[in-house]
Structures are given as C-alpha cells and as structure tokens.
Write an enzyme that holds these catalytic residues in place. Structure first.
Site, PDB file in Angstrom:
ATOM      1  N   TYR A 186       0.850  -1.192   0.000  1.00 36.53           N
ATOM      2  CA  TYR A 186       0.000   0.000   0.000  1.00 36.53           C
ATOM      3  C   TYR A 186       0.892   1.251   0.000  1.00 36.53           C
ATOM      4  O   TYR A 186       2.067   1.189   0.368  1.00 36.53           O
ATOM      5  CB  TYR A 186      -0.910  -0.043   1.241  1.00 36.53           C
ATOM      6  CG  TYR A 186      -1.842   1.125   1.346  1.00 36.53           C
ATOM      7  CD1 TYR A 186      -2.837   1.324   0.394  1.00 36.53           C
ATOM      8  CD2 TYR A 186      -1.716   2.039   2.387  1.00 36.53           C
ATOM      9  CE1 TYR A 186      -3.686   2.416   0.484  1.00 36.53           C
ATOM     10  CE2 TYR A 186      -2.563   3.129   2.480  1.00 36.53           C
ATOM     11  CZ  TYR A 186      -3.539   3.312   1.527  1.00 36.53           C
ATOM     12  OH  TYR A 186      -4.368   4.395   1.606  1.00 36.53           O
ATOM     13  N   ASN A 188       1.579   3.796   1.789  1.00 37.81           N
ATOM     14  CA  ASN A 188       2.393   4.280   2.913  1.00 37.81           C
ATOM     15  C   ASN A 188       3.274   3.193   3.531  1.00 37.81           C
ATOM     16  O   ASN A 188       3.900   3.427   4.561  1.00 37.81           O
ATOM     17  CB  ASN A 188       1.494   4.909   3.980  1.00 37.81           C
ATOM     18  CG  ASN A 188       0.644   3.878   4.715  1.00 37.81           C
ATOM     19  OD1 ASN A 188       0.637   2.707   4.356  1.00 37.81           O
ATOM     20  ND2 ASN A 188      -0.065   4.312   5.734  1.00 37.81           N
ATOM     21  N   LYS A 189       3.327   2.022   2.920  1.00 28.72           N
ATOM     22  CA  LYS A 189       4.112   0.942   3.513  1.00 28.72           C
ATOM     23  C   LYS A 189       5.590   1.080   3.144  1.00 28.72           C
ATOM     24  O   LYS A 189       5.956   1.957   2.379  1.00 28.72           O
ATOM     25  CB  LYS A 189       3.531  -0.415   3.090  1.00 28.72           C
ATOM     26  CG  LYS A 189       2.076  -0.617   3.577  1.00 28.72           C
ATOM     27  CD  LYS A 189       1.966  -0.853   5.074  1.00 28.72           C
ATOM     28  CE  LYS A 189       0.620  -0.561   5.711  1.00 28.72           C
ATOM     29  NZ  LYS A 189      -0.532  -1.322   5.247  1.00 28.72           N
ATOM     30  N   THR A 190       6.450   0.186   3.692  1.00 24.28           N
ATOM     31  CA  THR A 190       7.902   0.398   3.544  1.00 24.28           C
ATOM     32  C   THR A 190       8.371   0.251   2.103  1.00 24.28           C
ATOM     33  O   THR A 190       9.368   0.840   1.721  1.00 24.28           O
ATOM     34  CB  THR A 190       8.692  -0.562   4.446  1.00 24.28           C
ATOM     35  OG1 THR A 190       8.262  -1.894   4.166  1.00 24.28           O
ATOM     36  CG2 THR A 190       8.468  -0.239   5.916  1.00 24.28           C
TER      37      THR A 190
END
Ligand SMILES: *Cc1c(COP(=O)(O)O)cnc(C)c1O
Length: 387
Positions: A186, A188-190
C-alpha cells in the site's frame, strides 16, 4: 502556534525513483498492462529476496492476500481465528469474509504485538488459526506463537503488512515456520506498488489454491497442461474465485522498490535512532526496539505520552498539526469500532494494554524522503510542545 513559514510536512510519502517510472512506462508501451511477465518477475524476485524455498503469489492488496490465505486453509463458518485488537481492520475483516469469527486478544506492553499468553487463554475447540501482526515493524514473539500453534494444532498466518524487512531470531519475516505470510505494498508501507501485496508460503497445496482463487477459480494447471493439445482459448473454472491479481503496471514499481528495501530500512532506522536519542528525557515512552540483533523495519514510529505530560494526546496531535506536521494514531483498536464492538460485545476493560496505549499514542512522520531538517523540525516541535 500556527507556523505559516514552513510548508506542511506530510505524515507519509512514497519514495519512487526514475527506475520505477521507466519500468512502468515500458509496461505501458509493451501493450501488456495486467498480470503478465512483470508480475511473474516480481514474484520470483521476491522469493529470491527472501532467500528462496518459498512460493510467492502477488495480489492486489494485503487484504486480498490474507483472505486467500484463510480460504486456502479452509477457514469457514463456525471457526474462530485469534488476532490482536491493536491493528487495522483488514486483519480481522477477512475472517468475517469467510463467515468465521475473530477472537480478539490484548497486546504485550513491551512489544505492542499480540500477547502469547492471551492467545493461549483464548483457545477453544473452535479455534483454527492465529493471525499475529508485526506491529510498526517490530517482530511479534513468533517463537512463542509458533510453539502455541504446534501444541494446539493451529495454523498461523502472519500479517506482515509492516514487516518488510523485519527479522525474528535473525530470520526474515516471510521465511519463518508459519503457514502463510502476507506483505502489503500500500502507498504508505515500507515498499509500495500503489496498491498491492504478496502471499508467501512453503506449502504447495496452499500456494496452488491461492493461485486458483486469485483469478476467478481458473485452474491454471489444467490450462497449462492442456494448452499444447487444445486451443489456447480453453480454460476450466473449478471454484467461485476472486479477482485479486496484481497488474504488471504495479509489479513494475515493485521490482525496483524491492531492490531498495534494505536501503530504505537503513534510512528509516537512522531516523528512528535520531528520534530515540533526541526525544529521550521527554515525558514520553519511546517505541519498542527490535530484539537484540534483529531488524526492525521502522514502518511506524509510535510514541506514548506519559501521564505526567502537560497536554493530552489529542491536543498534542493538534499542536503538531498547527506546526505543519502530519500525524496519525495506530491504531484506534478494533474493540473501539462500532461494528466489532457491537458484533462481539467488546469493552475496553477486555483489552487493558491496548486501551492504555490507544489513549496515549501518537505516530510521528517517518519515511525515507524526510531530510535531516525535516527530522529536526519534528523533534523541535515535539520538544516545544512537551517541554
Ligand atoms: C495496511 C495494512 C493492511 C492492509 O494492507 P492493504 O495492502 O492495504 O490491503 C493489513 N494489515 C495491517 C496491519 C496494515 O497496516
């Protein structure tokens, strides 16, 4: 305390380079935009990145991956799946998709991850599986969780949405002894593909079922086996499947994000280390670090305001916004949400640790595109508000 001289510092931002952009453009020019060669490459790169020996199934979200995992494990009506209240609703909603019931348990105050003794206390004859979450990128106590699962013959599906890269006892999450691990890409994930996820398993039966259910229940094996003998338009539907495949456009981004994953982690860790050292001494509880020798992905930097602060959590977040700094809360625990609360008769008293954390917690911005001066700005704002 309005600060109009500085522009707004967002809570999170993806880190997309020219490599990702050119790869997307090449997919667009190729004429193959849905799942094809790039999705296959991303899957094999991901398996190699984890160290081999695992099957990787790309999906269009971690939510889809978690759903496929539970479906492949045969979870259905009447079954119970134990998970943490301190998570995003996706972890639990997939249990309801299959008509099974989540059993929510509290977290461990030291790790903010699901509490192993609470898991053990929640086991009933209906319990079929456990879904731990590696909260904020710090590994859950997988040694204990896997041993509980073994003793009670339960399946384990790791929600690894925060955990790329995270290690547990020196092993990358995704290579542990659980049945399935699911990562999220997604925004905003790393690492990100916009929307996307990866289901990882060592079990060929789970992999086979998840591949079939990912795309309408089309039996690809039959398809591949018979393509030489029958026309290429022929296929067979063996189950009412879903539409969960990852597009080549998204996979093009993922191929390059994955190559940067360890670099991204180092940047995140150095920001977390600055926060740790420069916020020490304030009336706050710093986030749990990794166990000795382990990697924390530092997806989130979660502080808790101590009871002796001069402000409340809500006012603190408001003051940070007034300084032009984006903030968030991880999480409004599931026992607080009307659907979960009312369906399963949940009260805050049932989850004292999660509730205590929730009332005091705030998440600071932490992402690879933050400059040193962005980090200083966050630190100074926190200090000004709390000192
Ligand atoms: C983001 C997230 C998910 C869902 O991931 P998607 O790829 O958006 O479906 C699931 N669980 C946790 C803990 C998450 O943070």
């Amino acid at each position: 305390m309005k600060n109009s001289t500085n522009s707004f510092l967002p809570f999170a931002l993806p880190d997309i380079g020219e490599e990702e952009i050119s790869e997307v453009v090449s997919s667009l020019r190729s004429g193959w935009v849905t799942s094809g060669p790039k999705a296959k490459q991303f899957e094999s790169d991901f398996g190699e990145w984890l160290g081999g020996g695992v099957e990787t199934i790309s999906v269009n979200s971690a939510t889809a991956g978690l759903h496929l995992a539970l479906e492949a494990l045969g979870i259905g009506p009447g079954d119970e799946v134990i998970t943490t209240t301190h998570t995003f609703t996706a972890t639990a909603e997939v249990i309801r998709y299959l008509g099974a019931d989540p059993v929510f348990v509290d977290i461990d105050a030291a790790t903010l991850c699901i509490s192993p003794p609470a898991i053990e206390a929640a086991i009933t004859p209906r319990t079929k599986a456990i879904i731990p979450v590696h909260f904020a990128g710090r590994s859950a106590d997988m040694v204990e969780i896997l041993s509980i699962a073994k003793r009670h013959d339960l399946r384990v599906v790791e929600d690894a949405a925060h955990a790329l890269p995270t290690t547990c006892n020196g092993n990358l999450v995704g290579t542990l002894e659980s049945d399935v691990t699911v990562f999220s890409f997604y925004a905003n994930k790393t690492i990100t593909t916009g929307e996307g996820g990866m289901l990882v398993t060592r079990n060929p039966e789970i992999a086979k079922r998840a591949r079939i259910m990912r795309l309408h229940g089309i039996n690809r094996d039959a398809f591949d086996r018979f393509t030489a003998k029958v026309p290429s338009w022929y296929y067979e539907i063996v189950a009412p499947g879903f539409k969960y495949n990852l597009t080549d456009i998204a996979a093009s981004i993922g191929i390059h994000q994955l190559k940067k994953a360890h670099n991204f982690q180092q940047k995140r860790q150095s920001i977390a280390e600055r926060y740790n050292s420069e916020l020490a001494g304030l009336p706050i509880t710093l986030p749990p670090g990794a166990a000795q020798g382990d990697i924390h992905s530092w997806h989130l930097y979660v502080i808790q305001l101590n009871d002796n602060t001069n402000t409340t959590r809500d006012k603190f977040i408001e003051s940070m916004f007034d300084c032009g700094i984006g903030m968030s809360v991880h999480y409004v625990p599931l026992h607080q949400h009307p659907y979960w609360r009312e369906t399963y008769k949940l009260t805050p008293e049932m989850f004292p640790v999660s509730q205590h954390v929730y009332e005091r917690t705030a998440t600071l911005p932490l992402y690879t595109k933050m400059t040193d001066s962005d980090v200083s700005r966050v630190i100074n704002a926190v200090k000004n508000i709390l000192e």
